[in-house]
Design an enzyme around this catalytic site. Structure first.
Site, PDB file in Angstrom:
ATOM      1  N   GLU A 133      -8.566   3.004  10.382  1.00  0.00           N
ATOM      2  CA  GLU A 133      -9.058   3.197   9.011  1.00  0.00           C
ATOM      3  C   GLU A 133      -9.390   1.842   8.386  1.00  0.00           C
ATOM      4  OE1 GLU A 133      -7.412   2.508   5.980  1.00  0.00           O
ATOM      5  OE2 GLU A 133      -5.375   2.006   6.588  1.00  0.00           O
ATOM      6  N   THR A 157       0.853  -1.181   0.000  1.00  0.00           N
ATOM      7  CA  THR A 157       0.000   0.000   0.000  1.00  0.00           C
ATOM      8  C   THR A 157       0.891   1.233   0.000  1.00  0.00           C
ATOM      9  OG1 THR A 157      -0.128   0.382   2.393  1.00  0.00           O
ATOM     10  CG2 THR A 157      -1.570  -1.324   1.483  1.00  0.00           C
ATOM     11  N   CYS A 158       0.270   2.410   0.041  1.00  0.00           N
ATOM     12  CA  CYS A 158       1.062   3.636   0.038  1.00  0.00           C
ATOM     13  C   CYS A 158       1.865   3.799   1.320  1.00  0.00           C
ATOM     14  CB  CYS A 158       0.170   4.860  -0.185  1.00  0.00           C
ATOM     15  SG  CYS A 158      -1.062   5.111   1.112  1.00  0.00           S
ATOM     16  N   ASN A 159       1.450   3.131   2.389  1.00  0.00           N
ATOM     17  CA  ASN A 159       2.119   3.297   3.675  1.00  0.00           C
ATOM     18  C   ASN A 159       2.916   2.084   4.130  1.00  0.00           C
ATOM     19  OD1 ASN A 159       1.506   5.956   4.368  1.00  0.00           O
ATOM     20  ND2 ASN A 159      -0.544   5.392   5.037  1.00  0.00           N
ATOM     21  N   ARG A 160       2.877   0.994   3.353  1.00  0.00           N
ATOM     22  CA  ARG A 160       3.615  -0.193   3.781  1.00  0.00           C
ATOM     23  C   ARG A 160       3.869  -1.129   2.609  1.00  0.00           C
ATOM     24  NH1 ARG A 160       1.766  -2.016   8.260  1.00  0.00           N
ATOM     25  NH2 ARG A 160       0.314  -0.293   8.582  1.00  0.00           N
ATOM     26  N   SER A 178      -2.202   1.338  11.324  1.00  0.00           N
ATOM     27  CA  SER A 178      -2.242   2.338  10.266  1.00  0.00           C
ATOM     28  C   SER A 178      -1.837   3.712  10.777  1.00  0.00           C
ATOM     29  CB  SER A 178      -3.657   2.422   9.673  1.00  0.00           C
ATOM     30  OG  SER A 178      -4.017   1.210   9.065  1.00  0.00           O
TER      31      SER A 178
END
Length: 460
Positions: free
Chosen positions: A114, A49-52, A109
């Site tokens: 979320e 994902t954008c964060n991981r 998150s």
């Protein structure tokens, strides 16, 4: 066998590092296949994902698997490990399972609680299943994690306060302008994040929104939901000088807007400030844009503290979810421990069935005058007797599999019922499974070998 996860996320790596470890959606199937072919890996799932970016694996040994997975990352991303090793984390067994459950339920998150991550993990798992790189362990573990997350959001109030990355971007815009009335906003990207952004913008009074997307039809569909104006990328660039805020969230692999394009646009704005918020990974907006006069650029890492006021409720609800996670960890642990019992039970049942058939064959030879009805009654009654005799031993070995001396109990079970030959025969007879290492059948089937046989026996 062991469960491990190797990854990096927004806590361990800044956006300029994370964007180097993104997977193109079209390349994920091949990445999964290559990861599965990596030494010692028996099952795998990639969550990106954008964060991981996280690589989950079931491995036959854990001492060197971190090394093998880092080697895969070096090869796939074409980076030497000294460029990223310091940003990686690795969890094993119960810690890896605990981490997955925290991820699916949104507790790991950037914006706690979320729900978008749940869909992303589910999609990652389904893709891994489609590519046939999961087996018994991950088929159970990921389904359990997904079910847990659904319960967490339905049985607690953790999702009541809107705090997502898109929400945070809109909150940042409100802090800058106070309100969106009479401000023109451009959204670049018409995907899920773009839609959430548009929703929050309209909820906060924005009435002039340009929706820009490479596919005009998709831009038109989103714009129509919120009375916005759809634009192609070319038209969006031409109209850039009209807007006050740009929020970008595409899946592009290169910059959507460059410093040179912004410099050209700003010449038409007559020193009027432009606020730009980049919530994409890899980044959509050239970091050099920040140096342009009267342009204020923020990226996804700037959003972390934006919604602190809405997080207190979620933190309280998170405590309830932590209790759920502990229960699910115990549940998975009990299930995992009983896997070694599966081949023992199956071996006992097979041996009993063989004895039953041999006895019936002997009976029909000694009493050839028995009719079909009599044989049917005898078969049914003797099978019932056999099942009742096995019921208590099977129940007891299942219970003992969860105790501290489970290996000794299973070994004794094998000896008491003389199942060694039957278990080896069963292991040799079945096809090689995704979760079972390709090894020759051992002369003596230990509980460890039995566990491997059990995994293979129930692998879809």
């Amino acid at each position: 066998m062991h469960i491990i996860v190797v990854g990096l996320n927004y806590r361990t790596a800044p956006v300029e590092v994370r964007e180097q470890f993104t997977f193109d959606e079209r390349d994920l199937p091949e990445a999964l296949r290559q990861l599965k072919q990596t030494k010692s890996i028996m099952e795998c799932v990639i969550v990106a994902t954008c964060n991981r970016t996280e690589l989950y694996a079931v491995v036959d040994r854990h001492h060197l698997c971190g090394h093998y997975i880092r080697s895969f990352m070096e090869k796939w991303f074409k980076l030497s490990r000294d460029q990223f090793t310091n940003h990686l984390y690795m969890y094993e067994d119960s810690k890896a399972i605990d981490h997955l459950f925290h991820v699916t339920s949104g507790l790991d998150s950037m914006v706690i609680g979320e729900t978008q991550i749940l869909g992303q993990v589910k999609d990652a798992f389904l893709l891994a299943q489609e590519q046939k790189v999961t087996g018994t362990v991950f088929n159970m573990l990921f389904k359990q994690g997904i079910t847990l997350a659904k319960r967490a959001h339905s049985e607690t109030s953790i999702g009541e306060a809107a705090v997502s990355v898109s929400y945070a971007a809109v909150e940042l815009g409100k802090r800058i302008f106070g309100q969106f009335h009479k401000k023109k906003v451009m959204i670049i990207g018409a995907g899920e994040t773009g839609e959430l952004t548009a929703k929050h913008l309209y909820a906060n009074g924005a009435d002039q929104v340009l929706v820009v997307n490479r596919t005009f039809d998709r831009a038109a569909q989103l714009a129509d939901k919120f009375n916005g104006t759809p634009c192609s990328m070319e038209e969006g660039l031409r109209r850039l000088h009209e807007v006050d805020i740009v929020i970008s969230s595409t899946g592009a692999n290169e910059y959507v807007l460059t410093r040179e394009q912004i410099v050209s646009s700003m010449q038409k704005r007559k020193s009027k400030p432009l606020f730009m918020i980049d919530i994409a990974v890899p980044r959509d907006l050239d970091p050099g844009i920040a140096a342009v006069e009267n342009v204020f650029l923020y990226d996804i890492d700037d959003l972390e503290g934006i919604v602190e006021s809405n997080l207190e409720l979620r933190r309280k609800e998170a405590a309830k979810i932590e209790i759920m996670i502990e229960q699910e960890l115990d549940s998975f642990d009990q299930w995992y421990k009983t896997l070694g019992v599966v081949p023992l039970i199956r071996g006992l049942q097979t041996k009993a069935a063989d004895i039953h058939e041999e006895t019936l064959d002997s009976l029909t030879k000694k009493l050839p005058g028995l009719g079909e009805h009599e044989l049917k009654v005898i078969r049914k009654l003797t099978k019932s007797m056999m099942n009742q005799m096995m019921q208590d031993p099977i129940l007891r070995i299942k219970e003992m599999a969860g105790e501290k001396r489970a290996d000794e109990a299973m070994d004794l079970f094998v000896k008491l019922f003389a199942l060694e030959e039957q278990l080896v025969t069963n292991q040799q007879a079945k096809p090689q499974a995704a979760t079972e290492p390709a090894t020759a059948a051992p002369k003596k089937l230990t509980p460890t070998h039995a566990a491997a046989a059990g995994l293979a026996a129930v692998t879809p």
